[in-house]
Design a protein around this motif. Sequence first.
Motif, mmCIF file in Angstrom:
data_model
loop_
_atom_site.group_PDB
_atom_site.id
_atom_site.type_symbol
_atom_site.label_atom_id
_atom_site.label_comp_id
_atom_site.label_asym_id
_atom_site.label_seq_id
_atom_site.Cartn_x
_atom_site.Cartn_y
_atom_site.Cartn_z
ATOM 1 N N ARG A 40 0.886 -1.276 0.062
ATOM 2 C CA ARG A 40 -0.180 -0.075 0.079
ATOM 3 C C ARG A 40 0.879 1.238 0.076
ATOM 4 N NH1 ARG A 40 -2.504 -4.415 1.122
ATOM 5 N NH2 ARG A 40 -4.790 -4.287 1.506
ATOM 6 N N ARG A 56 -4.720 9.387 0.860
ATOM 7 C CA ARG A 56 -4.631 8.659 -0.479
ATOM 8 C C ARG A 56 -3.848 7.319 -0.428
ATOM 9 N NH1 ARG A 56 -2.330 11.900 -5.891
ATOM 10 N NH2 ARG A 56 -3.273 10.631 -7.313
ATOM 11 N N ARG A 58 -3.166 3.413 -2.369
ATOM 12 C CA ARG A 58 -3.246 2.722 -3.469
ATOM 13 C C ARG A 58 -2.509 1.313 -3.256
ATOM 14 N NH1 ARG A 58 -2.475 4.839 -9.035
ATOM 15 N NH2 ARG A 58 -3.842 6.411 -8.232
ATOM 16 N N CYS A 59 -3.335 0.256 -3.699
ATOM 17 C CA CYS A 59 -2.622 -1.029 -3.489
ATOM 18 C C CYS A 59 -2.188 -1.834 -4.728
ATOM 19 C CB CYS A 59 -3.776 -2.111 -3.042
ATOM 20 S SG CYS A 59 -4.600 -1.864 -1.429
ATOM 21 N N THR A 60 -0.928 -2.229 -4.604
ATOM 22 C CA THR A 60 -0.381 -3.073 -5.763
ATOM 23 C C THR A 60 0.456 -4.280 -5.421
ATOM 24 O OG1 THR A 60 1.259 -2.461 -7.557
ATOM 25 C CG2 THR A 60 1.634 -1.421 -5.468
ATOM 26 N N LEU A 69 4.545 5.304 -7.153
ATOM 27 C CA LEU A 69 3.284 6.097 -6.821
ATOM 28 C C LEU A 69 3.614 7.242 -5.798
ATOM 29 C CD1 LEU A 69 0.544 3.192 -6.924
ATOM 30 C CD2 LEU A 69 0.675 5.296 -8.232
ATOM 31 N N TRP A 73 3.514 11.132 -5.868
ATOM 32 C CA TRP A 73 2.413 12.154 -4.925
ATOM 33 C C TRP A 73 3.389 13.046 -4.043
ATOM 34 C CZ3 TRP A 73 -0.281 6.974 -2.376
ATOM 35 C CH2 TRP A 73 -1.342 6.675 -3.426
ATOM 36 N N ASP A 95 -11.427 0.491 1.723
ATOM 37 C CA ASP A 95 -11.342 -0.704 1.380
ATOM 38 C C ASP A 95 -11.332 -1.866 2.401
ATOM 39 O OD1 ASP A 95 -11.440 -0.201 -1.281
ATOM 40 O OD2 ASP A 95 -9.273 -0.373 -1.355
#
Length: 142
Positions: A40, A56, A58-60, A69, A73, A95
């Motif tokens: 994350r 903010r 984002r999962c990857t 990422l 940011w 989530d």
Amino acid sequence: MDVPDLIPVCHEPGYRTDTIGHWQGGQFFASIVRLGSRYRAILHRFDAAGRHLDARVRCTEDLGEAERLLAEWLDALPGREYGDIAIAPFSVHVDGELYGLVREDYEPDEVDEEDGEGARVHFELYPDCLGFNAPWDGCYDT
């Protein structure tokens, strides 16, 4: 010892609080956390008074992507400077996961009682697993 309204967090280059500091709009705390098989990328923004503005996340599955990422940011924060911050407790869910600086009180039988004090106050940063306690000097436990 009194519990402060703002919890200090020390900037430690090369360690878990490497990407925290101030920007034109206030303060920030950025990190990459691995939960299970996914990473994350996380950016929390706070106003100048330390109140949470937004998160903010984002999962990857790829660490390199999470790092890219986060760098993107951070580069977008005008006037960014790394350094110590002081932030108010907060919590948000993304989530179904908890992200925040959450107060946790421990009863005397759960803590070291060498100083004879009662229940202890502890703040935990989720999901980073950084703990903050008296003497509220910005240092953290993992």
